[in-house]
Design an enzyme around this catalytic site. Structure first.
Site, short mmCIF file in Angstrom:
data_model
loop_
_atom_site.label_atom_id
_atom_site.label_comp_id
_atom_site.label_asym_id
_atom_site.label_seq_id
_atom_site.Cartn_x
_atom_site.Cartn_y
_atom_site.Cartn_z
N GLU A 114 -9.54 -1.73 5.59
CA GLU A 114 -10.17 -1.34 6.83
C GLU A 114 -11.44 -2.16 7.07
O GLU A 114 -11.94 -2.82 6.14
CB GLU A 114 -10.51 0.16 6.75
N HIS A 121 -7.04 -4.57 10.39
CA HIS A 121 -6.79 -4.52 8.94
C HIS A 121 -5.50 -5.25 8.55
O HIS A 121 -4.56 -5.34 9.33
CB HIS A 121 -6.76 -3.07 8.42
N ASP A 168 0.82 -1.22 0.00
CA ASP A 168 0.00 0.00 0.00
C ASP A 168 0.85 1.27 0.00
O ASP A 168 2.08 1.21 0.17
CB ASP A 168 -0.96 0.00 1.21
N ASP A 203 -7.24 -2.07 14.24
CA ASP A 203 -8.63 -2.31 13.84
C ASP A 203 -8.77 -3.62 13.04
O ASP A 203 -9.81 -3.87 12.44
CB ASP A 203 -9.20 -1.12 13.05
P1 PGA Z 1 2.39 -1.31 12.77
O1 PGA Z 1 1.21 -1.24 11.72
O2 PGA Z 1 3.30 -2.37 12.29
O3 PGA Z 1 3.01 0.04 12.74
O4 PGA Z 1 1.77 -1.65 14.09
C1 PGA Z 1 0.59 -2.42 11.32
C2 PGA Z 1 -0.49 -2.14 10.31
O5 PGA Z 1 -1.16 -1.10 10.41
O6 PGA Z 1 -0.70 -2.98 9.42
#
Ligand code: PGA
Length: 256
Positions: A143, A138, A67, A136
């Protein structure tokens, strides 16, 4: 599904790196799906070390990132293009023409997303996809309520994701509200998926993803339907799992 619980972040990262290294040794032109965020940083450090000290050769490897924020040029320090160069690509011998990170400045995002999907297909699909998990639930920027069959597309970020990611920005109001993200359907076509999670803050979400119902509200739960999904967790991230001891038992008693 395989659930591997490691003592700490360092061991979690080393386990993931060993799996990538093993794939690249056996298949030098492997197609790797890569992720950003704080979770894979230890993995990338270990890959850099394996390249430097053991000669792990990335010259034929193809990469696709999950992404990118819409509206941030690759030169922006918080863009995922910049993150990948800074934390991995500049330190290994990957061929720049083999790198694919979505272009957050694409003028026709819909056409760009179709092209990105075609490009993945043209390379024969992703062999091994690295994933983090958002608080959340994802995977990539899929999302809650994303279609579990979704493809690469424009996605509006949740308030929670924007707040979670504000820690990386000097000015929290600068966090983009949109992203280009591979879809859950795109991710599910990777031959192997490895999801990494570390820390107490992820424990409840990880438990929902592994042991809860398959639901678009926790898009990581779609991995329950994947034929080769591996969750590599540290003890803290694994601390809410109901079958914690069983996963350990399975790992320690693997049949030959
Ligand atoms: P993080 O993010 O590794 O910074 O916890 C994970 C994500 O949002 O997929």
């Amino acid at each position: 599904m395989e659930v591997i619980i490691k003592a700490d972040y360092k061991q979690m990262s080393a386990e993931a790196a060993a799996r990538i290294a093993d794939l690249v040794y056996h298949q030098p032109n492997a197609v790797l799906g890569l992720a950003t965020g704080s979770t894979p940083l230890g993995l990338y450090k270990e890959l850099i070390r394996l390249h430097r000290d053991d000669g792990l050769d990335f010259s034929k490897v193809i990469t696709f990132n999950l992404d990118e924020y819409v509206g941030l040029p690759a030169s922006h320090e918080q863009s995922y293009n910049y993150f990948m160069k800074d934390n991995l690509f500049d330190h290994i011998n990957v061929n720049p023409s083999n790198i694919h990170v979505p272009n957050g400045m694409a003028s026709d995002i819909e056409a760009y997303c179709l092209w990105y999907e075609d490009e993945i297909e043209a390379y024969g699909g992703i062999d091994l996809q690295i994933l983090g998990i958002g608080s959340d639930g994802h995977i990539a920027f899929n999302e809650p309520a994303s279609s579990l069959g979704s493809r690469t597309r424009l996605k509006t970020l949740t308030k929670q994701t924007i707040d979670d990611n504000a820690r990386f920005f000097d000015d929290p109001t600068e966090v983009p509200h949109y992203a280009i993200t591979m879809g859950v359907g795109t991710i599910m076509e990777a031959k192997t998926c490895i999801l990494l999670a570390s820390g107490k803050g992820k424990a409840d979400t990880v438990a929902k993803a592994i042991e809860g119902p398959v639901t678009a509200l926790i898009t990581a739960s779609a991995l329950q339907l994947h034929p080769d999904a591996v969750f590599i967790l540290d003890e803290e991230a694994a601390s809410s799992l109901e079958l914690h001891d069983y996963y350990q038992w399975v790992y320690e008693n693997k049949p030959e």
